[in-house]
Design an enzyme around this catalytic site. Sequence first.
Site, PDB file in Angstrom:
ATOM      1  N   HIS A  51       0.833  -1.197   0.000  1.00 43.08           N
ATOM      2  CA  HIS A  51       0.000   0.000   0.000  1.00 43.08           C
ATOM      3  C   HIS A  51       0.873   1.254   0.000  1.00 43.08           C
ATOM      4  O   HIS A  51       2.037   1.205   0.386  1.00 43.08           O
ATOM      5  CB  HIS A  51      -0.804   0.099   1.304  1.00 43.08           C
ATOM      6  N   THR A  53       0.280   5.402   1.624  1.00 44.01           N
ATOM      7  CA  THR A  53      -0.589   5.977   2.656  1.00 44.01           C
ATOM      8  C   THR A  53      -1.339   7.233   2.227  1.00 44.01           C
ATOM      9  O   THR A  53      -2.327   7.599   2.877  1.00 44.01           O
ATOM     10  CB  THR A  53       0.238   6.339   3.909  1.00 44.01           C
ATOM     11  N   GLU A 115       2.506  -0.741   4.573  1.00 46.39           N
ATOM     12  CA  GLU A 115       2.138   0.605   4.133  1.00 46.39           C
ATOM     13  C   GLU A 115       3.421   1.401   3.889  1.00 46.39           C
ATOM     14  O   GLU A 115       4.340   1.401   4.721  1.00 46.39           O
ATOM     15  CB  GLU A 115       1.308   1.316   5.216  1.00 46.39           C
TER      16      GLU A 115
HETATM   17 ZN    ZN Z   1      -4.019   0.528   0.558  1.00 45.10          ZN
END
Ligand code: ZN
Length: 278
Positions: A51, A53, A115
């Site tokens: 991911h 952020t 993340e």
């Molecule tokens: Zn995400």
Amino acid sequence: MIQTFLRGAVLFAAAMLAGCASFTTTEGGVPIDASHTATGQDSRVLFLVLHYTVADFPGSMKILTEQQVSSHYLLSDGSPPRIYRLVDENRRAWHSGASGWKENRRLNSSSIGIEIVHPGFVPGPADEQDSQRTFVPFPPAQIDALVPLIQDIARRHQILPERILGHGEVTPSYKVDPGPTFPWKRLSELGITPPWPDAARVAEQRALFDAALPDITWFQKTLARHGYPIEVTGQMDKQTQRVLMNFQMRYRPEKYDGQPDAESAALLDVLTRAANPQ
Ligand SMILES: [Zn+2]
């Protein structure tokens, strides 16, 4: 005689210790015998989901530690980048709620989430679509810090290369992270993710698809076979555009409008044939 007795006592104590080594307790203190171990077992972790952020470091840390979202790891954008562990790997982090890949759904239970502190895209008009946005590159130092973390997690949990995915790939309906600037090709070259579609085969296949583009049903079925959560409707609908856009962001990041075209079809064809040789 005494020596024999002593030797016997020592052997007895050693045997007791060896025996005791497999007696332990659960964390709650219930006595258990751990002397037998099953062969049939593996890690609960099947996926690694990446991911970004869309927040700076203090904001990212605050959201991921104080709100109802979290990840196992947070990679800062500092110099040098620092890796924070926010959730133990044995526990579930809340990073990919509504998600799917092949037959798997709701991947929080079966994944580790990382993340990356990253702004995502250049801010534009409020109604700008993901397919029109300009995305920000990742600093090389951050990727250099990420690579060994991915390799370490994947090795320890024996995560298959094809199960190292972006959030947008497993939640295409409203996510695109880590976006088209994420260096998926480099991960592939490092052997972390599956081999990149062979350029010569893609060119060959593209020539065929330039002459006759497959229909939407073919795109939907092939994207689903690759793993994307997509319904086969036979219509060029919003979900298909979002899935294709996420596919293009990873494999053809120069153009990610989510529209079916010969190059995307060729990439998808070569990729899925390599995974499922017929
Ligand atoms: Zn995400």
